[in-house]
Design an enzyme around this catalytic site. Sequence first.
Site, PDB file in Angstrom:
ATOM      1  N   ASP A   1      -2.965  -2.219  -1.105  1.00 36.12           N
ATOM      2  CA  ASP A   1      -3.538  -2.922   0.050  1.00 36.12           C
ATOM      3  C   ASP A   1      -2.793  -4.237   0.318  1.00 36.12           C
ATOM      4  O   ASP A   1      -1.858  -4.584  -0.403  1.00 36.12           O
ATOM      5  CB  ASP A   1      -5.036  -3.160  -0.244  1.00 36.12           C
ATOM      6  CG  ASP A   1      -5.888  -3.018   1.000  1.00 36.12           C
ATOM      7  OD1 ASP A   1      -5.360  -3.210   2.110  1.00 36.12           O
ATOM      8  OD2 ASP A   1      -7.090  -2.728   0.870  1.00 36.12           O
TER       9      ASP A   1
ATOM     10  N   GLU B   1      -1.009  -1.675   4.857  1.00 37.39           N
ATOM     11  CA  GLU B   1      -0.946  -3.042   5.409  1.00 37.39           C
ATOM     12  C   GLU B   1      -1.246  -2.995   6.903  1.00 37.39           C
ATOM     13  O   GLU B   1      -0.871  -3.886   7.654  1.00 37.39           O
ATOM     14  CB  GLU B   1       0.347  -3.777   5.042  1.00 37.39           C
ATOM     15  CG  GLU B   1       1.637  -3.155   5.449  1.00 37.39           C
ATOM     16  CD  GLU B   1       1.919  -3.281   6.920  1.00 37.39           C
ATOM     17  OE1 GLU B   1       1.631  -2.285   7.627  1.00 37.39           O
ATOM     18  OE2 GLU B   1       2.441  -4.317   7.372  1.00 37.39           O
TER      19      GLU B   1
ATOM     20  N   ASP C   1      -9.052  -0.657   9.652  1.00 36.14           N
ATOM     21  CA  ASP C   1      -9.951   0.355   9.070  1.00 36.14           C
ATOM     22  C   ASP C   1     -10.716   1.138  10.143  1.00 36.14           C
ATOM     23  O   ASP C   1     -11.164   0.563  11.137  1.00 36.14           O
ATOM     24  CB  ASP C   1     -10.972  -0.316   8.153  1.00 36.14           C
ATOM     25  CG  ASP C   1     -10.315  -0.909   6.920  1.00 36.14           C
ATOM     26  OD1 ASP C   1      -9.071  -0.847   6.813  1.00 36.14           O
ATOM     27  OD2 ASP C   1     -11.041  -1.438   6.072  1.00 36.14           O
TER      28      ASP C   1
HETATM   29  C1  GLA Z   1      -9.067  -2.689   3.121  1.00 36.03           C
HETATM   30  C2  GLA Z   1      -8.507  -1.288   3.331  1.00 36.03           C
HETATM   31  C3  GLA Z   1      -9.622  -0.276   3.180  1.00 36.03           C
HETATM   32  C4  GLA Z   1     -10.270  -0.391   1.810  1.00 36.03           C
HETATM   33  C5  GLA Z   1     -10.750  -1.817   1.579  1.00 36.03           C
HETATM   34  C6  GLA Z   1     -11.203  -2.052   0.144  1.00 36.03           C
HETATM   35  O1  GLA Z   1      -9.938  -3.050   4.132  1.00 36.03           O
HETATM   36  O2  GLA Z   1      -7.912  -1.193   4.600  1.00 36.03           O
HETATM   37  O3  GLA Z   1      -9.123   1.045   3.382  1.00 36.03           O
HETATM   38  O4  GLA Z   1      -9.351  -0.021   0.827  1.00 36.03           O
HETATM   39  O5  GLA Z   1      -9.734  -2.772   1.858  1.00 36.03           O
HETATM   40  O6  GLA Z   1     -11.589  -3.369  -0.088  1.00 36.03           O
END
Ligand code: GLA
Length: 429
Positions: free
Chosen positions: A165, A198, A220
């Site tokens: 991440d 990222e 997300d």
């Molecule tokens: C970010 C990622 C998600 C998940 C969360 C976990 O937001 O984009 O897919 O992995 O972190 O904290």
Amino acid sequence: MPLVLNFNKMNEKNRYWIKKLICIVVCLCTLSLVNGQKFEGLADTPPMGWSSWNNFQCDINEKVIMEIADAMVETGLRDAGYVYVNLDDCWQVGRDSLGFIIADPEKFPSGMKALSDYIHSKGLKMGIYSDAGKITCDGHPGSLGHEYQDAFQYARWGIDYLKLDWCATQNVNPVGAYNLMRDALYAAGRPILFSICEWGLSKPWTWAQNTAHMWRTHWDILDCFDCQGSFVTDDNGIVSGVNNGVLSVLDHQVNSLRQYSGPGHWNDPDMLMVGVNRLNVNQSRAHFSMWCMLAAPLILGNDVRNMTPETKNILLNKEVIAIDQDKTGIQGLKFLAEDGLEFWFKPLTNNDWAFCILNRTKTDKEYILNWQKFNLYDEVSKRFTDFDSKVYNMYNLWSKKNEGNTQKNKKIVIPGEDVVLYRLNLKNN
Ligand code: GLA
């Protein structure tokens, strides 16, 4: 042998420096052999599996993960191709005195090696999560400064997949950071699929083909069809993006990204929300179909221990999965958008095409398919649909029915927030 003689005649100090120089040259040669490589052959088709994040977030422990692994086998998900069982954030609590990462002993009392042994004993593979920064997005220790140590630990534990991440990464260069972890994984020697997360900030599709096997293209995904979530802010509180529902994530998978995706390196629009809370059956079917049209990694986000028959039907439709997993590995293209409908084509092996009509609106829509309108040339696959001179059979992948061929216009109904998905093939024509 003049060189040897000279070496023998040298004083102690010079001999020391010559030896040191030889060591440096040997080390550099070795490093240049292992540096710059990712493990090949791990993602010839888009990776498939499950991840803990979308449904469980931080509420994970070894019992849940073992039950998930059992369910992947019992439901037939494993045999349909979903083989990775991925722990997302919140499994890690700190580092030991030598700097090695520690798994939360309360959530994972048997340890990560025991968990991966269990997952492997079920014919599955295990994935894990970390962050290129100091801390993860949920505030647990990240890998910054510990890349080689973490990679060796993952290899020792028997990990098969790493998602890295991008939280807490001020002043970190993404190309450098992800290449560093790639090199660390390669040096650790265990083939580990590498997933960049990222969110598309540095356009990884332009630089990461030799770095990773997949890269996120967007923020997300949320468990809603047509919605926008809260704004994402960076560590300085500056708004840098927004999490979105299915349609909005789809809108970011534009045709210009298609050229970058393919066997070994995939655009990743994020994990699936099929069967998670707020998506209904039609929306879930549309979401799954579109991810398959995109040749996206299919990483399930639902609780596979408790699936409705409708969710199972969607996730286990092998002919739809075959669209995603097609060996040509070409992302589908959006050809036309008209009155709330979108018309997508994906080139497949044997000169077949997947053809998907997405209804973005809430109302059912009647449409007359006039094939001449869909004569197209695809720059990426260098193929024509050529409906003027070719007649394709139409196989409906959700109703599992043959629906004639493309010789004549055809009236279809596309239910609201749903799709009609065909495989067009030239067999027996
Ligand atoms: C970010 C990622 C998600 C998940 C969360 C976990 O937001 O984009 O897919 O992995 O972190 O904290």
